[in-house]
Scaffold this motif. Sequence first.
Motif, PDB file in Angstrom:
ATOM      1  N   GLY A  48     -28.774  -0.315  20.367  1.00 34.28           N
ATOM      2  CA  GLY A  48     -29.089   1.118  20.248  1.00 34.28           C
ATOM      3  C   GLY A  48     -28.567   1.922  21.420  1.00 34.28           C
ATOM      4  N   LEU A  49     -27.958   1.234  22.368  1.00 36.70           N
ATOM      5  CA  LEU A  49     -27.500   1.875  23.597  1.00 36.70           C
ATOM      6  C   LEU A  49     -25.976   1.990  23.626  1.00 36.70           C
ATOM      7  CD1 LEU A  49     -28.447   2.799  26.517  1.00 36.70           C
ATOM      8  CD2 LEU A  49     -27.763   0.507  27.239  1.00 36.70           C
ATOM      9  N   LEU A  50     -25.300   0.874  23.384  1.00 29.53           N
ATOM     10  CA  LEU A  50     -23.836   0.841  23.494  1.00 29.53           C
ATOM     11  C   LEU A  50     -23.178   1.426  22.253  1.00 29.53           C
ATOM     12  CD1 LEU A  50     -23.501  -2.845  24.770  1.00 29.53           C
ATOM     13  CD2 LEU A  50     -23.809  -0.757  26.119  1.00 29.53           C
ATOM     14  N   PHE A  51     -23.898   1.387  21.154  1.00 32.62           N
ATOM     15  CA  PHE A  51     -23.354   1.899  19.888  1.00 32.62           C
ATOM     16  C   PHE A  51     -24.476   2.600  19.138  1.00 32.62           C
ATOM     17  CE2 PHE A  51     -22.121   1.062  15.333  1.00 32.62           C
ATOM     18  CZ  PHE A  51     -21.074   1.980  15.311  1.00 32.62           C
ATOM     19  N   LYS A  52     -24.156   3.775  18.586  1.00 29.09           N
ATOM     20  CA  LYS A  52     -25.163   4.600  17.898  1.00 29.09           C
ATOM     21  C   LYS A  52     -24.811   4.664  16.419  1.00 29.09           C
ATOM     22  CE  LYS A  52     -26.821   6.059  21.973  1.00 29.09           C
ATOM     23  NZ  LYS A  52     -28.177   5.806  22.451  1.00 29.09           N
ATOM     24  N   PRO A  53     -25.264   3.711  15.619  1.00 32.51           N
ATOM     25  CA  PRO A  53     -24.822   3.622  14.218  1.00 32.51           C
ATOM     26  C   PRO A  53     -25.058   4.893  13.406  1.00 32.51           C
ATOM     27  CG  PRO A  53     -25.989   1.637  14.862  1.00 32.51           C
ATOM     28  CD  PRO A  53     -26.169   2.608  15.981  1.00 32.51           C
ATOM     29  N   LEU A  54     -26.187   5.563  13.582  1.00 32.61           N
ATOM     30  CA  LEU A  54     -26.474   6.712  12.725  1.00 32.61           C
ATOM     31  C   LEU A  54     -25.445   7.827  12.952  1.00 32.61           C
ATOM     32  CD1 LEU A  54     -30.386   6.959  12.674  1.00 32.61           C
ATOM     33  CD2 LEU A  54     -28.875   5.525  11.324  1.00 32.61           C
ATOM     34  N   ALA A  55     -24.944   7.925  14.176  1.00 29.12           N
ATOM     35  CA  ALA A  55     -23.943   8.948  14.483  1.00 29.12           C
ATOM     36  C   ALA A  55     -22.598   8.621  13.828  1.00 29.12           C
ATOM     37  CB  ALA A  55     -23.768   9.073  15.992  1.00 29.12           C
ATOM     38  N   HIS A  56     -22.439   7.383  13.362  1.00 25.04           N
ATOM     39  CA  HIS A  56     -21.196   6.979  12.691  1.00 25.04           C
ATOM     40  C   HIS A  56     -21.359   6.924  11.180  1.00 25.04           C
ATOM     41  CE1 HIS A  56     -18.828   5.765  16.330  1.00 25.04           C
ATOM     42  NE2 HIS A  56     -20.045   5.827  16.835  1.00 25.04           N
ATOM     43  N   GLY A  57     -22.458   7.460  10.688  1.00 23.55           N
ATOM     44  CA  GLY A  57     -22.637   7.549   9.237  1.00 23.55           C
ATOM     45  C   GLY A  57     -23.432   6.427   8.607  1.00 23.55           C
ATOM     46  N   VAL A  58     -23.940   5.494   9.434  1.00 25.46           N
ATOM     47  CA  VAL A  58     -24.757   4.404   8.890  1.00 25.46           C
ATOM     48  C   VAL A  58     -26.132   4.952   8.509  1.00 25.46           C
ATOM     49  CG1 VAL A  58     -25.880   2.216   9.508  1.00 25.46           C
ATOM     50  CG2 VAL A  58     -23.525   2.657  10.215  1.00 25.46           C
ATOM     51  N   ASP A  59     -26.708   4.411   7.442  1.00 30.09           N
ATOM     52  CA  ASP A  59     -27.994   4.931   6.975  1.00 30.09           C
ATOM     53  C   ASP A  59     -29.191   4.304   7.681  1.00 30.09           C
ATOM     54  OD1 ASP A  59     -27.198   6.754   4.717  1.00 30.09           O
ATOM     55  OD2 ASP A  59     -26.136   4.927   4.145  1.00 30.09           O
ATOM     56  N   ILE A  60     -29.135   2.994   7.901  1.00 35.58           N
ATOM     57  CA  ILE A  60     -30.266   2.322   8.564  1.00 35.58           C
ATOM     58  C   ILE A  60     -29.720   1.420   9.665  1.00 35.58           C
ATOM     59  CG2 ILE A  60     -32.282   0.831   8.305  1.00 35.58           C
ATOM     60  CD1 ILE A  60     -32.365   1.525   5.356  1.00 35.58           C
ATOM     61  N   SER A  61     -30.227   1.618  10.875  1.00 34.51           N
ATOM     62  CA  SER A  61     -29.811   0.805  12.019  1.00 34.51           C
ATOM     63  C   SER A  61     -30.972  -0.110  12.419  1.00 34.51           C
ATOM     64  CB  SER A  61     -29.442   1.728  13.179  1.00 34.51           C
ATOM     65  OG  SER A  61     -29.309   0.985  14.363  1.00 34.51           O
ATOM     66  N   VAL A  62     -30.689  -1.405  12.368  1.00 38.16           N
ATOM     67  CA  VAL A  62     -31.732  -2.390  12.665  1.00 38.16           C
ATOM     68  C   VAL A  62     -31.360  -3.122  13.934  1.00 38.16           C
ATOM     69  CG1 VAL A  62     -32.701  -4.581  11.850  1.00 38.16           C
ATOM     70  CG2 VAL A  62     -32.390  -2.701  10.249  1.00 38.16           C
ATOM     71  N   GLN A  63     -32.336  -3.452  14.751  1.00 37.37           N
ATOM     72  CA  GLN A  63     -32.045  -4.370  15.850  1.00 37.37           C
ATOM     73  C   GLN A  63     -33.217  -5.282  16.131  1.00 37.37           C
ATOM     74  OE1 GLN A  63     -31.920  -3.352  19.976  1.00 37.37           O
ATOM     75  NE2 GLN A  63     -32.440  -1.194  19.644  1.00 37.37           N
ATOM     76  N   ALA A  64     -32.870  -6.478  16.646  1.00 31.00           N
ATOM     77  CA  ALA A  64     -33.891  -7.397  17.137  1.00 31.00           C
ATOM     78  C   ALA A  64     -34.216  -6.959  18.565  1.00 31.00           C
ATOM     79  CB  ALA A  64     -33.371  -8.833  17.099  1.00 31.00           C
TER      80      ALA A  64
END
Length: 385
Positions: A183-199
């Motif tokens: 969630g720090l090095l890459f921001k998926p939602l800003a690239h059009g991804v709908d759901i960003s999951v992380q462990a």
Amino acid sequence: MTGGRDETRLIRAGMRSHGRLAKTVGPPIQKGSTVLLPDAASLYDERQTTYGRGGLAAQNALMDALAELEGAQAVRLFPSGLAAVTGALLAVLKAGDEVLVTDTAYKPTRRFCDNVLTRYGVQVRYFEPRTAPDALPWSAATRLVMLESPGSLTFEMHDVRAVAAAARARGALTLIDNTWGAGLLFKPLAHGVDISVQALTKYVGGHSDVFMGSAAASDPALCSALDHAIWDFGWAVAPEDAYQMLRGLRTLPTRMARHGASSLIVAEWLSRQPQVLQVLHPALPGAPDHELWKRDYSGAAGLFGVVLQPVAEARVHALLDALKLFGLGFSWGGFESLALDCDHQLVHRRFRKAYDGPVLRLNIGLEDPGDLIEDLSRGLGALAG
Ligand SMILES: *Cc1c(COP(=O)(O)O)cnc(C)c1O
């Protein structure tokens, strides 16, 4: 305090200080299944917190903080990283849907898709992670594309923005496992991804001692779908664990900078060793998918792969057993360096690449990178036997 007998008085004793908490830097660890409501009208008022399972002070503080990190409208918590992946999948898929899953997905994600999703009538199709978006196995039933970038163990990157756009054009959603990017090095939602999951278990926790996962979304319908999944399946996380995760979040950028810098020092050294065929670290210049990493990421994580010159498995074990600073174990993102061999996990892949030699995975911790290189040098020395 009301009068009466001890049995009754003790039920309410000590409650007067509630609501007069001293202000600390961290949130209160508020424990509760029952939430006491102020009046009868509140009992069935859905705008109020009426039950503890959805989270109280510590969980709410963590969800708010992660939403800021992810640039999301809402973040929901799950009891493990895997539960966040499976929970997000179940939140949006139904019988008759198809899901396209990257072949480099975390192995337990794959197991869930194969064993559970298929049992409930969801068709699972794997794809080679570098497939051009328009060449993915789309069908009219494709509901979701599941990405993981970089992929587990072999670190292939997706062109996330292009896949998300292709999915959107076909009315499909994208979900990414962004544990490496934290969630720090890459921001998926800003690239059009709908759901960003992380462990969160990995970098956010940072100390290899707490399980948790998160799912972030901004579309109101998806936020609501995640909420429903949480309630319908009955997931909850403990306030103590949420507190630990929030504590980890405070130092995430500082630790990440160190993990990233050290991993590049070690990766660069490894790439010059004669026993090494290839280093699989997207942040290393010249490594596979470096250009995608450079375009999309603000920094490097500490986890990468190494392909050795072909040797027997016994020699790989000798290398691992010779290491003194690297622990041998699963998981990653913690302060301590770890190593493992990967070939046992790679056999499950559909589009398995021939790497021409055994693949190792290294988690670079917060130790001095020179000491880690010395340790690896000892390990490589043991390869020859
Ligand atoms: C470890 C991991 C998970 C699962 O996290 P847990 O908290 O162990 O369940 C999910 N995705 C990736 C990429 C991981 O490495």
